[in-house]
Design an enzyme around this catalytic site. Structure first.
Site, PDB file in Angstrom:
ATOM      1  N   GLU A 151       0.819  -1.210   0.000  1.00 39.74           N
ATOM      2  CA  GLU A 151       0.000   0.000   0.000  1.00 39.74           C
ATOM      3  C   GLU A 151       0.855   1.264   0.000  1.00 39.74           C
ATOM      4  OE1 GLU A 151      -3.085   0.416  -0.530  1.00 39.74           O
ATOM      5  OE2 GLU A 151      -3.718  -1.670  -0.497  1.00 39.74           O
ATOM      6  N   TYR A 209      -6.380   6.406   4.568  1.00 33.66           N
ATOM      7  CA  TYR A 209      -6.593   5.421   3.498  1.00 33.66           C
ATOM      8  C   TYR A 209      -5.806   4.141   3.770  1.00 33.66           C
ATOM      9  CZ  TYR A 209      -5.772   2.711  -0.647  1.00 33.66           C
ATOM     10  OH  TYR A 209      -5.644   1.641  -1.495  1.00 33.66           O
ATOM     11  N   ASP A 267      -9.556   6.451  -1.353  1.00 33.43           N
ATOM     12  CA  ASP A 267      -8.571   7.111  -2.210  1.00 33.43           C
ATOM     13  C   ASP A 267      -9.299   7.690  -3.420  1.00 33.43           C
ATOM     14  OD1 ASP A 267      -9.219   4.879  -3.714  1.00 33.43           O
ATOM     15  OD2 ASP A 267      -7.143   4.250  -4.057  1.00 33.43           O
TER      16      ASP A 267
END
Length: 381
Positions: A46, A129, A147
């Protein structure tokens, strides 16, 4: 703010969830970080995926996790080696924050990745996020991962005209998504949003006919796909101009200098850079090799950090080697490359040294420096 389709009833939401999860399980992208629920690997992926294309991240993910397979190994990493593994991904603060967060996990959570959303969000470099993505994918918590992809999909689905560029709008999307995320498969739902937004519900020319949510989508039903999402344009990056000096010695080594410990490209290595005005840059582009002398060009620099480099002991090639450009999030670098040969010894500035090209792989170069090296190899005689 308008939400045209705010009140999907519970039956509609359950149907949407079932269709969407089924679509994801049949069409999900085969990505290495989707082969595990280990929060460490999900976290690394991520962070890498921020501001970076999936296709680019895959090789970096393999290399990074091979060198640092555990939280402990990352926490103990040498910073220069860490940045070298990260080299080319850009936004290098991400790598530094990974190490700091790994150290946090070792000291504050006994080396075990936290499961609580607040604790995850307390780690260095992890925002809402990323915390939501890790919590939902690794720990099956019904947390939204909001996002650009998620906001684009949801704004079209619900007809939300809130400006997605404004931080305050995140609360609106958070409220909507908390109604939509199924408790049974929150990770799959969030990843389905990622895939839908990147492959089908794209910013321009969305492939609505292939969308599993088209029968629920306000924008599709009303033919207003291009209206959503509402997004104000980001400020244009500021133009900054540099002369780069590729100086070689009798051994064929090149002078490299390390940047400051803080700020943009901290602790990374480049050819010495001299910041100049746009006017000086454009004059050098057009006139160097005609009537302009290199020392005259350098004398107009607003800040000459390495004055010894401009001495008569360096013989400069009578032309520049060309320009490279590089865009950061807030800056656009324009760099003109000059090539010179050192004729006599001079006192090296601090944090500078001559390095053979074959040794460049041991130094952490930002993307602009990589471009300069490619240009040097292509153009010098």
């Amino acid at each position: 703010m308008n939400r045209q389709n705010e009140y999907l009833n519970e039956a509609q939401i359950k149907k949407l969830q079932a269709i969407f999860i089924d679509w994801y399980q049949k069409n999900r992208r085969n990505l290495p970080w989707r082969q595990t629920q280990d929060p460490y690997f999900i976290w690394i992926s991520e962070i890498m995926l921020q501001q970076t294309r999936v296709d680019t991240v895959i090789d970096y993910f393999y290399r990074f996790t091979a060198k640092y397979p555990t939280i402990a190994s990352l926490a103990q990493s040498d910073e220069q080696e860490l940045l070298k593994v990260w080299e080319g991904l850009g936004y290098y603060s991400r790598a530094r924050n990974l190490k700091k967060a790994a150290q946090q996990i070792m000291t504050e959570f006994d080396g075990v990745f936290p499961t609580d959303i607040a604790a995850i969000g307390s780690l260095k470099g992890i925002g809402p996020y990323t915390a939501g993505a890790i919590a939902s994918i690794a720990f099956q918590k019904a947390e939204p991962a909001i996002d650009g992809n998620a906001m684009r999909v949801v704004s079209r689905l619900y007809g939300i005209d809130a400006d997605i560029a404004k931080p305050a709008s995140r609360k609106i999307f958070d409220q909507v998504l908390r109604r939509l995320i199924p408790l049974s498969a929150p990770g799959d739902f969030n990843q389905a949003l990622m895939d839908l937004g990147s492959g089908i519900c794209t910013p321009k020319n969305p492939d609505c006919e292939s969308c599993p949510l088209k029968n629920f989508c306000f924008a599709y039903q009303t033919g207003q796909q291009e209206k959503y999402p509402v997004k104000t344009k980001a400020a244009k990056p500021k133009d900054v101009y540099y002369f780069a000096t590729a100086i070689t010695n009798a051994n064929g080594e090149y002078l490299l200098t390390q940047r400051a410990d803080e700020g943009l490209l901290a602790k990374m290595w480049t050819f010495p850079l001299i910041e100049v005005s746009r006017e000086s840059f454009e004059f050098a582009q057009k006139n160097f090799g005609k009537q302009a002398d290199v020392l005259d060009l350098f004398s107009v620099a607003e800040d000459v950090p390495l004055p010894e480099l401009l001495s008569k002991d360096v013989v400069w090639q009578k032309r520049h080697l060309g320009e490279i450009k590089h865009i950061f999030s807030h800056l656009k670098w324009h760099v003109l490359l000059f090539y010179g040969v050192k004729q006599a010894d001079f006192l090296l500035p601090s944090k500078s040294q001559f390095v053979a090209i074959k040794e460049f792989d041991h130094y952490v170069f930002p993307k602009p420096q990589q471009k300069l090296v490619e240009l040097l190899e292509k153009r010098k005689q």
